[in-house]
Design a protein around this motif. Structure first.
Motif, PDB file in Angstrom:
ATOM      1  N   ALA A  45       0.832  -1.211   0.000  1.00  0.00           N
ATOM      2  CA  ALA A  45       0.000   0.000   0.000  1.00  0.00           C
ATOM      3  C   ALA A  45       0.861   1.252   0.000  1.00  0.00           C
ATOM      4  CB  ALA A  45      -0.928   0.000   1.210  1.00  0.00           C
ATOM      5  N   ASP A  46       1.894   1.265   0.847  1.00  0.00           N
ATOM      6  CA  ASP A  46       2.770   2.435   0.924  1.00  0.00           C
ATOM      7  C   ASP A  46       3.500   2.672  -0.392  1.00  0.00           C
ATOM      8  OD1 ASP A  46       1.998   2.804   3.513  1.00  0.00           O
ATOM      9  OD2 ASP A  46       3.801   1.938   4.412  1.00  0.00           O
ATOM     10  N   ASP A  91     -14.626  -2.254  -8.686  1.00  0.00           N
ATOM     11  CA  ASP A  91     -13.225  -2.223  -9.112  1.00  0.00           C
ATOM     12  C   ASP A  91     -12.336  -2.443  -7.897  1.00  0.00           C
ATOM     13  OD1 ASP A  91     -10.918  -1.884 -10.541  1.00  0.00           O
ATOM     14  OD2 ASP A  91     -11.310   0.179 -11.166  1.00  0.00           O
ATOM     15  N   LEU A  92     -11.876  -3.696  -7.711  1.00  0.00           N
ATOM     16  CA  LEU A  92     -11.005  -4.028  -6.585  1.00  0.00           C
ATOM     17  C   LEU A  92      -9.575  -3.602  -6.890  1.00  0.00           C
ATOM     18  CD1 LEU A  92     -12.188  -7.629  -5.564  1.00  0.00           C
ATOM     19  CD2 LEU A  92     -12.966  -5.425  -4.685  1.00  0.00           C
ATOM     20  N   ALA A  93      -8.911  -3.000  -5.902  1.00  0.00           N
ATOM     21  CA  ALA A  93      -7.554  -2.476  -6.085  1.00  0.00           C
ATOM     22  C   ALA A  93      -7.563  -1.492  -7.253  1.00  0.00           C
ATOM     23  CB  ALA A  93      -6.556  -3.605  -6.320  1.00  0.00           C
ATOM     24  N   CYS A  94      -8.452  -0.516  -7.163  1.00  0.00           N
ATOM     25  CA  CYS A  94      -8.673   0.426  -8.270  1.00  0.00           C
ATOM     26  C   CYS A  94      -7.524   1.395  -8.458  1.00  0.00           C
ATOM     27  CB  CYS A  94      -9.967   1.213  -8.047  1.00  0.00           C
ATOM     28  SG  CYS A  94      -9.939   2.298  -6.582  1.00  0.00           S
ATOM     29  N   GLY A  95      -6.614   1.488  -7.482  1.00  0.00           N
ATOM     30  CA  GLY A  95      -5.463   2.370  -7.612  1.00  0.00           C
ATOM     31  C   GLY A  95      -5.867   3.825  -7.738  1.00  0.00           C
ATOM     32  N   ILE A 116      -6.437  -0.309  -1.000  1.00  0.00           N
ATOM     33  CA  ILE A 116      -5.828  -0.264   0.323  1.00  0.00           C
ATOM     34  C   ILE A 116      -5.015   1.011   0.549  1.00  0.00           C
ATOM     35  CG2 ILE A 116      -3.771  -1.514  -0.443  1.00  0.00           C
ATOM     36  CD1 ILE A 116      -3.650  -2.855   2.280  1.00  0.00           C
ATOM     37  N   ALA A 117      -4.539   1.617  -0.553  1.00  0.00           N
ATOM     38  CA  ALA A 117      -3.628   2.767  -0.455  1.00  0.00           C
ATOM     39  C   ALA A 117      -4.408   4.078  -0.388  1.00  0.00           C
ATOM     40  CB  ALA A 117      -2.670   2.774  -1.643  1.00  0.00           C
ATOM     41  N   CYS A 149     -11.579   3.176   0.980  1.00  0.00           N
ATOM     42  CA  CYS A 149     -10.189   2.885   1.311  1.00  0.00           C
ATOM     43  C   CYS A 149     -10.166   1.745   2.321  1.00  0.00           C
ATOM     44  CB  CYS A 149      -9.483   4.117   1.883  1.00  0.00           C
ATOM     45  SG  CYS A 149      -7.721   3.857   2.187  1.00  0.00           S
ATOM     46  N   GLY A 150      -9.589   0.626   1.926  1.00  0.00           N
ATOM     47  CA  GLY A 150      -9.528  -0.532   2.810  1.00  0.00           C
ATOM     48  C   GLY A 150      -8.907  -1.701   2.085  1.00  0.00           C
ATOM     49  N   ASP A 151      -8.570  -2.738   2.834  1.00  0.00           N
ATOM     50  CA  ASP A 151      -7.943  -3.932   2.269  1.00  0.00           C
ATOM     51  C   ASP A 151      -9.037  -4.922   1.891  1.00  0.00           C
ATOM     52  OD1 ASP A 151      -6.507  -6.187   1.658  1.00  0.00           O
ATOM     53  OD2 ASP A 151      -5.140  -6.043   3.370  1.00  0.00           O
ATOM     54  N   CYS A 152      -9.315  -5.052   0.605  1.00  0.00           N
ATOM     55  CA  CYS A 152     -10.403  -5.925   0.147  1.00  0.00           C
ATOM     56  C   CYS A 152     -10.032  -7.398   0.250  1.00  0.00           C
ATOM     57  CB  CYS A 152     -10.813  -5.577  -1.282  1.00  0.00           C
ATOM     58  SG  CYS A 152      -9.478  -5.572  -2.484  1.00  0.00           S
TER      59      CYS A 152
END
Length: 372
Positions: A45-46, A91-95, A116-117, A149-152
């Motif tokens: 994420a960082d 859209d998972l991890a859509c960035g 997540i980021a 914002c979260g870890d899917c």
């Protein structure tokens, strides 16, 4: 048997041809994360949060600009092949929202992006609102959206998105392998998608091709291989270059791609992924290495014209304005997949979700979720 978030019976892995089943941790702790896993997730994420939005000039100067254009074309094709007008999209991890324009061109009706980021989600918000620094302001998007914002791969999404589901399509581009650090996370990813997709809905994505990565590892003299734009390094624990079918999760390697990625990743043995997905009510539509997918879809005039417009693909030799051989080798490291949620398609259940979300997203509109 369909699986959601219920406890699963204890079973064991077998060889690939035996259709193995899997044994998640039992009871309420099934989807809890240990600290080392969370640490790796935070590192990823960082890394992506720290990456700034590039200006058009910076983007064009990237050593992998044509690979980026090719990947955008691959995602565009996947979206066009499986999206219908008015679809609700997860859209998972859509960035940073790099696919928003693709979804707009597909004329979707509703969009939920989760990543997540935090830095990426905030950039996605600015992009959706049309005020991303360094980019020409574009027309407003035609669909309402929500950003989370979260870890899917850690948080249950079924209750969070109960009023938004069911979705017609779920997309996870170049990110699903980050769920493969543990069986717990891999199951959570599939459970989330299965719980939120309508029957007949599609789960589309791109991820590293485990067969190619392991083949290249075994051909390498040591534990590292690559070229001028990327390298992959496996830890000493894999010095035998052999992988047990009984331990398909947590096979970590470090991936470096110029101007793009530099973080830990995990092998996803596709036969295990397919078997696990079947437990969550998915059937495989197709899975292809990116080289095969590109060659196949280039035969279609509309997609070939799109590829030419993007300026991604050429001979890589005399014409320096096209994909280089080293970039083409990186494309070989990846694959595309499409899964379909079992059951009779019923789009009427998704009607009425278009009043959700916003046409302009404020920072306060971003929903932050966690298991803590």
């Amino acid at each position: 048997m369909k699986r959601g978030y219920q406890q699963s019976p204890s079973t064991s892995f077998g060889p690939p041809h035996s259709k193995p089943r899997h044994d998640p941790p039992q009871g309420d702790g099934q989807f809890l994360e240990d600290e080392s896993t969370k640490s790796y997730a935070r590192k990823v994420a960082d890394h992506y949060s720290a990456r700034s939005n590039q200006t058009l000039e910076e983007r064009e100067a990237s050593p992998i600009i044509h690979l980026k254009k090719l990947n955008n074309w691959i995602k565009s094709v996947l979206i066009q092949l499986h999206t219908r007008r008015g679809d609700a999209v997860l859209d998972l991890a859509c960035g940073k929202g790099g696919d928003l324009i693709k979804w707009d061109k597909a004329k979707i009706g509703y969009y939920v992006g989760i990543d997540i980021a935090e830095g990426s989600i905030k950039d996605c918000r600015r992009r959706y609102n049309g005020d991303t620094d360094g980019h020409q302001r574009r027309k407003k998007f035609t669909f309402p959206a929500r950003l989370i914002c979260g870890d899917c791969y850690e948080v249950r999404l079924d209750k969070v998105l109960a009023d938004d589901a069911p979705f017609d399509i779920c997309s996870c581009q170049f990110a699903l392998h980050y769920s493969w650090s543990t069986e717990t996370r891999a199951r959570k990813a599939l459970a989330n998608v299965s719980a939120l997709l309508r029957p007949g809905g599609f789960f589309i994505g791109t991820m590293p091709d485990a067969n190619v990565l392991i083949k290249k590892l075994r051909e390498a003299e040591g534990l590292t291989f690559g070229n001028s734009v990327y390298w992959v390094r496996f830890d000493e624990e894999f010095s035998s270059k052999k992988f047990k079918s009984s331990s398909p999760f947590g096979i970590k390697y470090t991936f470096h791609l110029e101007d793009a990625v530099d973080c830990p990743e995990w092998i996803v043995p596709f036969h295990i992924f397919k078997s696990l997905a079947e437990e969550y009510d998915f059937e495989l539509v197709f899975a292809k290495n990116s080289h095969e997918f590109v060659h196949e879809q280039m035969k279609k005039p509309d997609f070939l014209e799109l590829l030419r417009r993007l300026g991604a693909l050429g001979d890589g030799n005399q014409d320096q304005g096209t994909l280089s051989p080293d970039e083409w080798e990186v494309a070989y490291l990846y694959m595309t997949f499409v899964l379909r949620k079992r059951g009779q398609s019923d789009k009427t259940k998704a009607v009425g979700r278009r009043d959700r979300g916003w046409m302009h997203i404020s920072e306060e509109d971003i929903l932050y979720i966690s298991n803590e």
